[in-house]
Design an enzyme around this catalytic site. Structure first.
Site, PDB file in Angstrom:
ATOM      1  N   ASP A  59       0.825  -1.343   0.042  1.00  0.00           N
ATOM      2  CA  ASP A  59       0.077   0.120  -0.239  1.00  0.00           C
ATOM      3  C   ASP A  59       0.993   1.097  -0.089  1.00  0.00           C
ATOM      4  O   ASP A  59       1.934   1.150   0.497  1.00  0.00           O
ATOM      5  CB  ASP A  59      -0.892  -0.014   1.255  1.00  0.00           C
ATOM      6  CG  ASP A  59      -1.985  -1.166   1.257  1.00  0.00           C
ATOM      7  OD1 ASP A  59      -2.235  -1.634   0.227  1.00  0.00           O
ATOM      8  OD2 ASP A  59      -2.489  -1.515   2.347  1.00  0.00           O
TER       9      ASP A  59
HETATM   10  N1  URA Z   1      -1.256  -5.951   4.010  1.00  0.00           N
HETATM   11  C1  URA Z   1      -1.697  -4.726   3.690  1.00  0.00           C
HETATM   12  O1  URA Z   1      -2.600  -4.246   4.568  1.00  0.00           O
HETATM   13  N2  URA Z   1      -0.903  -3.825   3.282  1.00  0.00           N
HETATM   14  C2  URA Z   1       0.227  -3.721   2.527  1.00  0.00           C
HETATM   15  O2  URA Z   1       0.584  -2.938   2.181  1.00  0.00           O
HETATM   16  C3  URA Z   1       0.527  -5.431   2.493  1.00  0.00           C
HETATM   17  C4  URA Z   1      -0.129  -6.361   3.202  1.00  0.00           C
END
Ligand code: URA
Length: 236
Positions: free
Chosen positions: A103
């Site tokens: 993310d």
């Molecule tokens: N899980 C999440 O919620 N975000 C990420 O970036 C990776 C795994």
């Protein structure tokens, strides 16, 4: 065998148009002879390609470990945000991409390559490649939370979506819990959704392990390096 103009463009000699011009101008030699056809097929492993006096050897695949900072997106290009590829300074190839996504606000280990076969294998749901995250979450992680993560849970928020068993370890207890979580799958926003499903909020998230790769602690946020021979051997 690949086209001469692609060979040169892949190796960062110039854009496709620029290398075509160099070829036309007679500045490129293949195995000692001037070559004026851009579509001439050359052997990436055996042909000796020179631009002027400079030998250009071909590297088919490149592999980088990036310590992704928050604020950049895991994409190859984006109209609004900086991407993880913008961080690979001096990048010559146009075919690099991140293997999977973190993310925008997540930090940590991201593999960048142009090896589509490897990416496919690492991301295949059948392979159950381990991913370990360090997280700081609002609320107390209890033995019951650990049990819920180990059992697998529904994170579908209405439409069922079950997770596989996940290993949750408490690093430090408190009002904000510090934890390490190992998953063998990679559903969309999975870590955040798992904690949300047990009534907690992820405040900080960093990926530390991806398959056989472990984030190099000497890499500052935003820095990257080529994988070592050893890392590559294990990964492949
Ligand atoms: N899980 C999440 O919620 N975000 C990420 O970036 C990776 C795994």
């Amino acid at each position: 065998m690949i086209r001469l103009d692609k060979y040169l463009a892949d190796m960062g000699v110039g854009t496709r148009t620029e290398v075509k011009r160099l070829i036309r101008q007679g500045k490129v030699r293949v195995d000692g002879a001037v070559e004026k056809s851009a579509d001439k097929k050359v052997d990436e492993c055996r042909s000796l390609v020179k631009v002027g006096e400079k030998e250009i050897s071909y590297v088919r695949y490149e592999y980088y470990m990036l310590n992704k900072p928050a604020g950049v997106v895991s994409a190859t290009d984006d109209r609004r945000d900086r991407t993880v590829l913008d961080l690979i300074e001096g990048r010559k190839r146009k075919d690099l991409f991140p293997v999977g996504r973190l993310d925008k606000d997540t930090e940590g280990l991201l593999l960048i390559t142009n090896d589509g076969g490897l990416a496919h294998r690492l991301l295949s749901p059948k392979r159950h490649v381990d991913k370990t995250y360090y997280a700081e979450v609002k609320g107390r992680v209890t033995a019951e939370t650990v049990r819920q993560f180990a059992a697998g849970m529904d994170i579908g928020e209405g439409r069922e979506e079950w997770t596989m068993p996940a290993k949750l370890k408490v690093v430090q207890e408190g009002e904000v819990s510090r934890v390490r979580l190992t998953l063998q799958e990679g559903k969309y926003h999975q870590v955040k959704r798992m904690f949300r499903a047990v009534g907690m909020e992820v405040l900080y998230l960093r990926r530390e392990v991806f398959g056989t790769l472990t984030l190099d602690e000497s890499l500052s946020l935003g820095d990257f390096r080529k994988l070592t021979e050893e890392e590559l051997e294990l990964l492949l």
